[in-house]
Design an enzyme around this catalytic site. Structure first.
Site, PDB file in Angstrom:
ATOM      1  N   LYS A 116       0.805  -1.218   0.000  1.00 40.74           N
ATOM      2  CA  LYS A 116       0.000   0.000   0.000  1.00 40.74           C
ATOM      3  C   LYS A 116       0.838   1.268   0.000  1.00 40.74           C
ATOM      4  O   LYS A 116       0.458   2.271  -0.596  1.00 40.74           O
ATOM      5  CB  LYS A 116      -0.955  -0.019   1.200  1.00 40.74           C
ATOM      6  CG  LYS A 116      -2.057  -1.067   1.069  1.00 40.74           C
ATOM      7  CD  LYS A 116      -2.975  -1.040   2.279  1.00 40.74           C
ATOM      8  CE  LYS A 116      -4.189  -1.920   2.077  1.00 40.74           C
ATOM      9  NZ  LYS A 116      -3.883  -3.314   1.816  1.00 40.74           N
ATOM     10  N   HIS A 235     -14.895  -3.521   8.958  1.00 41.47           N
ATOM     11  CA  HIS A 235     -14.117  -3.373   7.723  1.00 41.47           C
ATOM     12  C   HIS A 235     -14.383  -4.476   6.702  1.00 41.47           C
ATOM     13  O   HIS A 235     -13.705  -4.535   5.676  1.00 41.47           O
ATOM     14  CB  HIS A 235     -12.609  -3.291   8.014  1.00 41.47           C
ATOM     15  CG  HIS A 235     -12.244  -2.201   8.977  1.00 41.47           C
ATOM     16  ND1 HIS A 235     -12.429  -0.866   8.693  1.00 41.47           N
ATOM     17  CD2 HIS A 235     -11.721  -2.245  10.239  1.00 41.47           C
ATOM     18  CE1 HIS A 235     -12.035  -0.145   9.724  1.00 41.47           C
ATOM     19  NE2 HIS A 235     -11.616  -0.955  10.674  1.00 41.47           N
ATOM     20  N   ARG A 297      -7.002  -8.352  -8.697  1.00 40.81           N
ATOM     21  CA  ARG A 297      -7.699  -9.627  -8.870  1.00 40.81           C
ATOM     22  C   ARG A 297      -9.165  -9.341  -9.127  1.00 40.81           C
ATOM     23  O   ARG A 297      -9.600  -8.190  -9.102  1.00 40.81           O
ATOM     24  CB  ARG A 297      -7.567 -10.481  -7.594  1.00 40.81           C
ATOM     25  CG  ARG A 297      -8.017  -9.724  -6.342  1.00 40.81           C
ATOM     26  CD  ARG A 297      -8.115 -10.604  -5.123  1.00 40.81           C
ATOM     27  NE  ARG A 297      -8.258  -9.855  -3.887  1.00 40.81           N
ATOM     28  CZ  ARG A 297      -9.383  -9.313  -3.449  1.00 40.81           C
ATOM     29  NH1 ARG A 297     -10.494  -9.416  -4.159  1.00 40.81           N
ATOM     30  NH2 ARG A 297      -9.424  -8.664  -2.301  1.00 40.81           N
TER      31      ARG A 297
END
Length: 644
Positions: A116, A235, A297
């Protein structure tokens, strides 16, 4: 076109890929662990190869075993699905090095977007807006705490290699930071083998908006519009929809253009998703939407994009991997209608959403209701086993409408009629969520579920309509009837499952007080032979009656007094709520503890669960040990209540 395909995955996504491959005439090969030997994806495939023990780290996450299975079966290509090895650049390289076709982006793109911190810097260079935060190499707790303070609380700690909601913690003040950092790193190391983190500013009213992108080997990149995935619990996405509520054409154009720039920045090939976080406090505006991460993906929620565009994204993947150009140009793609997807999990909302495992002795997902055909993506059928080794999602429930309200209405009907026993599901929770006023108005953010709290938890106690439906069957049988389904006791049998107007028994009722046993409860029911205008689903099964009302399923039996008292754990016994692994023990034997203090952390189905003291007292037994595998119901800690 590829002629044979090994699917390096399991569950619903493996079944989904097999379906498209079969339609295209491609031979399919499944892989399976010991726990999945009889799984649905194994039954559907043309061939199947065993790859190891139940634990994913010894089977589905072992690239060498996947490659060996491909060699053994003569597979030409490998499709990774999502999760497991789908975003593992080393595995992607190994597949290509073995002379096989990798159905996904190349390893360089996965690496570029997989971490990230590096991905954010690349996006900054490409002119894609990103959220403010710390991406530095210094990972010391002191430096991270200093950066969090400089960004300003609340902040979000995120695993650098994370995804799927794992390795993520919200921190509201400096006093929480050290503990939550440690927890986040522990979970990240377990899930991804990498405990590095980054720090981001936490947006108070965040909406999760993502854009589906697709690239090919001929230099083409298109978007297939946006999805809204703001309904999340801890989340984890719960309900997704496309398009996003409140998205105007100007904002959509800016957002999707940024997503295409992001994909082009890494020469992206295949299916990918650019995830953005939007500040929803003032509606959706292009200048208040920031890049969050890229998933290299196919996403779990890809069906909603397929429904509004009329495209099969798995087919696109297979064609692109075969060297073909994208099936459509950007100007040939458009939005038609509205689609929604709800994730059906094997979990118990009444027990803080703990995973529910066992045999699906009774499992029905309606594909046709009121003349409407629904899309169901599932990896299980009645009689299959839900194991503790993998993610608890057992199905995706997908509906489409001409507009958002019709899509919601269809999904309400679908979630209401999910019938599952004895494994618990979140269908009742999903049904209540769909009735939420803020959601109905499109006024939601990622905190909506947490704010609604207990209002979204179905009552575990059976309502009167359910009890009366069972009572009618009990009485019918007592009077010599043979009904096995509540509909068989109707006078007007053509009225449909939701109407019992005019219903009466053909004979005098039995005694008016009935006693029904259900799980841990016994109900005293005053039988009424009056006309009723509503009835849940009721079917005879397992020597009793399985009843479903608004997504919640019960099994009732006529009460039989056994004369045997059930044993109960002594007060203060902390038992393992599910099979799992003890990751840490926070106390020692003899320690004085306070109510709510964490005693043990248990990891199951890739998530951590903290077990806390039920009251102030002293630890008098401590069988739990870090690293130990435990079964459901095993004593972990016993706390003796403080006197006085």
């Amino acid at each position: 076109m590829i002629t044979s395909l090994l699917i390096a995955n399991r569950g619903e996504i493996a079944c989904r890929i097999i379906g498209t491959a079969r339609r295209l005439g491609i031979r399919t090969i499944a892989v399976y662990s010991e726990a999945d030997a009889n799984a649905r994806h194994v039954r559907l495939a043309d061939a199947a190869v065993a790859i190891g023990p139940a634990a994913a780290r010894e089977s589905y996450l072992v690239g060498e075993r996947i490659l060996a299975a491909a060699r053994e079966s003569g597979a030409e290509a490998i499709h990774p699905g999502y999760g497991f090895l789908s975003e593992n650049a080393d595995f992607a390289e190994a597949v290509v090095a073995a002379g096989l076709v990798w159905v996904g982006p190349d390893a360089a793109s996965i690496r570029a977007m997989g971490l990230k911190d590096a991905a954010k810097q690349r996006m900054i260079d490409a002119g894609v807006p990103v959220t403010p935060g710390y991406l530095g190499e210094d990972q010391s707790p002191e430096r991270l705490a200093t950066e969090a303070q400089a960004i300003g609380y609340p902040v979000l700690i995120k695993a650098v290699a994370g995804g799927g909601g794992k390795g993520m913690r919200r921190v509201d003040d400096a006093a929480q930071f050290a503990e939550l950092l440690q927890s986040c790193r522990r979970e990240a190391a377990s899930a991804f083998g990498d405990d590095r983190v980054l720090i981001e500013k936490y947006i108070a009213r965040p909406r999760h908006i993502e854009v589906q992108v697709f690239g090919d080997t001929h230099g083409n990149v298109v978007h297939l519009f946006e999805r809204d995935c703001s309904l999340q619990r801890r989340h984890q996405k719960v309900i997704e929809e496309a398009p996003a509520p409140g998205m105007d054409p100007v904002t959509r154009e800016a957002l999707c253009a940024a997503a295409v720039r992001a994909a082009k920045a890494v020469d992206y090939v295949g299916a990918g998703t650019i995830e953005f976080i939007a500040d929803g406090s003032e509606g959706l505006r292009a200048d208040r939407i920031w890049f969050m991460e890229m998933n290299t993906r196919l996403q779990v929620e890809h069906p909603v994009t397929e429904e509004i565009t009329g495209q099969d994204l798995v087919e696109w993947q297979l064609r692109v991997a075969s060297g073909e150009p994208l099936p459509k140009r950007q100007e040939e793609l458009s939005i038609d209608g509205w689609a929604m997807e709800a994730r059906l999990y094997a979990e118990d909302p009444a027990q803080d959403f703990l995973p529910s495992v066992g045999t699906l002795e009774y499992f029905r997902l309606p594909k046709l209701y009121g003349g409407k055909r629904y899309r169901i993506e599932t990896g299980v059928e009645q009689g299959d086993e839900v194991s503790p080794f993998y993610d608890p999602m057992i199905a995706k429930l997908v509906t489409k409408g001409v507009n958002r309200q019709e899509a919601i209405s269809n999904l309400k009907e679908l979630t209401a009629d999910v019938r599952c026993w004895p494994v618990k599901t979140n269908a009742g929770f999903l049904h209540l969520l769909l009735w939420d006023g803020a959601f109905d108005a499109g006024d939601m953010d990622t905190g909506l579920i947490a704010r609604e709290g207990e209002d979204l938890i179905p009552d575990a106690q059976a309502p009167e309509a359910v009890l009366q439906a069972v009572a009618h069957l009990v009485v019918d049988n007592a009077l010599g009837g043979t009904a096995t389904d509540i509909r068989e006791t109707w006078l007007n049998v053509d009225r449909g499952p939701r109407s019992l107007q005019g219903f009466r028994l053909n004979q005098a009722p039995a005694p008016t007080l009935l006693r029904l046993d259900e799980s841990k409860r016994t109900y005293d029911v005053v039988f009424s032979d009056r006309n009723i205008d509503h009835c849940p689903w009721v079917e005879s099964r397992n020597g009793g009656w399985v009843v479903t009302e608004d997504g919640v399923t019960w099994l009732f039996r006529e009460h039989r007094s056994s004369g045997i008292a059930a044993g109960a754990a002594a007060d203060g016994a902390i038992l393992s709520p599910m099979p799992g692994r003890v990751t840490s023990v926070e106390v020692t034997n003899g320690a004085v503890v306070t109510k709510g203090q964490r005693l043990v952390t248990l990891e199951a189905m890739k998530m951590e669960h903290g077990l806390v003291a039920p009251f102030d007292g002293t630890v008098v037994e401590l069988p739990a040990a870090a690293g130990a595998q435990v079964r459901e119901g095993l004593l972990l800690v016993r706390v003796e209540r403080e006197e006085g």
